[in-house]
Design a protein around this motif. Structure first.
Motif, PDB file in Angstrom:
ATOM      1  N   ARG A 236       0.862  -1.186   0.000  1.00 26.04           N
ATOM      2  CA  ARG A 236       0.000   0.000   0.000  1.00 26.04           C
ATOM      3  C   ARG A 236       0.892   1.228   0.000  1.00 26.04           C
ATOM      4  O   ARG A 236       1.867   1.299   0.762  1.00 26.04           O
ATOM      5  CB  ARG A 236      -0.926   0.004   1.202  1.00 26.04           C
ATOM      6  N   VAL A 237       0.545   2.156  -0.864  1.00 25.88           N
ATOM      7  CA  VAL A 237       1.300   3.404  -0.966  1.00 25.88           C
ATOM      8  C   VAL A 237       0.305   4.556  -1.009  1.00 25.88           C
ATOM      9  O   VAL A 237      -0.840   4.378  -1.429  1.00 25.88           O
ATOM     10  CB  VAL A 237       2.195   3.419  -2.229  1.00 25.88           C
ATOM     11  N   PRO A 238       0.736   5.747  -0.577  1.00 26.14           N
ATOM     12  CA  PRO A 238      -0.172   6.892  -0.672  1.00 26.14           C
ATOM     13  C   PRO A 238      -0.517   7.188  -2.133  1.00 26.14           C
ATOM     14  O   PRO A 238       0.335   7.055  -3.018  1.00 26.14           O
ATOM     15  CB  PRO A 238       0.633   8.047  -0.068  1.00 26.14           C
ATOM     16  N   ASP A 239      -1.747   7.568  -2.371  1.00 26.19           N
ATOM     17  CA  ASP A 239      -2.175   7.938  -3.715  1.00 26.19           C
ATOM     18  C   ASP A 239      -1.526   9.281  -4.054  1.00 26.19           C
ATOM     19  O   ASP A 239      -1.696  10.243  -3.308  1.00 26.19           O
ATOM     20  CB  ASP A 239      -3.703   8.047  -3.757  1.00 26.19           C
ATOM     21  N   PRO A 240      -0.790   9.373  -5.159  1.00 26.58           N
ATOM     22  CA  PRO A 240      -0.120  10.632  -5.478  1.00 26.58           C
ATOM     23  C   PRO A 240      -1.091  11.782  -5.763  1.00 26.58           C
ATOM     24  O   PRO A 240      -0.728  12.945  -5.613  1.00 26.58           O
ATOM     25  CB  PRO A 240       0.716  10.296  -6.719  1.00 26.58           C
ATOM     26  N   ASP A 241      -2.331  11.452  -6.142  1.00 27.14           N
ATOM     27  CA  ASP A 241      -3.320  12.489  -6.449  1.00 27.14           C
ATOM     28  C   ASP A 241      -4.155  12.887  -5.240  1.00 27.14           C
ATOM     29  O   ASP A 241      -4.798  13.932  -5.251  1.00 27.14           O
ATOM     30  CB  ASP A 241      -4.258  11.998  -7.559  1.00 27.14           C
ATOM     31  N   ASP A 242      -4.172  12.050  -4.205  1.00 30.21           N
ATOM     32  CA  ASP A 242      -4.982  12.311  -3.011  1.00 30.21           C
ATOM     33  C   ASP A 242      -4.299  11.631  -1.835  1.00 30.21           C
ATOM     34  O   ASP A 242      -4.458  10.428  -1.636  1.00 30.21           O
ATOM     35  CB  ASP A 242      -6.401  11.770  -3.213  1.00 30.21           C
TER      36      ASP A 242
END
Length: 164
Positions: A92-98
């Motif tokens: 799981r990675v942070p969403d680059p858009d949100d």
């Protein structure tokens, strides 16, 4: 063989009004049980391979979008992703858009799993079709698609909801 010809021991009286629906239920249950047995060999539960297939095919996906696509709640999707993450198949990675959203992506280790899942699905297909000819397989697939289209063509009737 018509629906009325289905042996009685396979169809309870209460299902007499829906012999095809009853047969589909039995088939789906049996298919899912066999798939579960085969998937346990690689440490997966039924449904997890479908999530992995989606990620292999489409790349990283927002976890909320996956929950929507698989018609499950966010807590269930979180548990599924956590299990796959512990096994090393996703991260799981942070969403680059949100930054509030999380994206799920397949790991390089999941590529070995992909080959195993593809083998399992080929085995499941072989067992499912048995001795059917290619023409019979095409006809069965056509009918299954027609049944699916029939079911998805109608919106649920709120007047027919089950009351408790």
């Amino acid at each position: 063989m018509s629906a009325e010809d289905v042996p009685i021991e396979r169809r309870p009286d209460a299902a007499a009004g829906g012999p095809i629906s009853h047969a589909i239920f039995r088939l789906a249950r049996t298919h899912r049980m066999l798939a579960g047995q085969l998937l346990r060999e690689v440490g997966l539960h039924p449904g997890q391979e479908l999530l992995m297939m989606r990620l292999w095919e489409s790349g990283p996906q927002r976890q909320t979008d996956l929950a929507d696509e698989f018609d499950t709640d966010s807590a269930s999707m979180t548990r599924t992703v956590q299990r796959l993450e512990r096994a090393g198949y996703v991260r799981r990675v942070p969403d680059p858009d949100d930054r509030r959203a999380t994206r799920v992506e397949p790991t390089p280790a999941s590529l070995v799993l992909r080959k195993q899942v593809e083998r399992i699905w080929k085995d499941l297909e072989r067992r499912t079709v048995g001795e059917m000819t290619p023409d019979e397989q095409r006809e069965a697939l056509r009918i299954v698609h027609q049944l699916e289209d029939n079911l998805t063509a109608h919106e649920p009737d709120p007047e027919r909801s089950v009351s408790r």
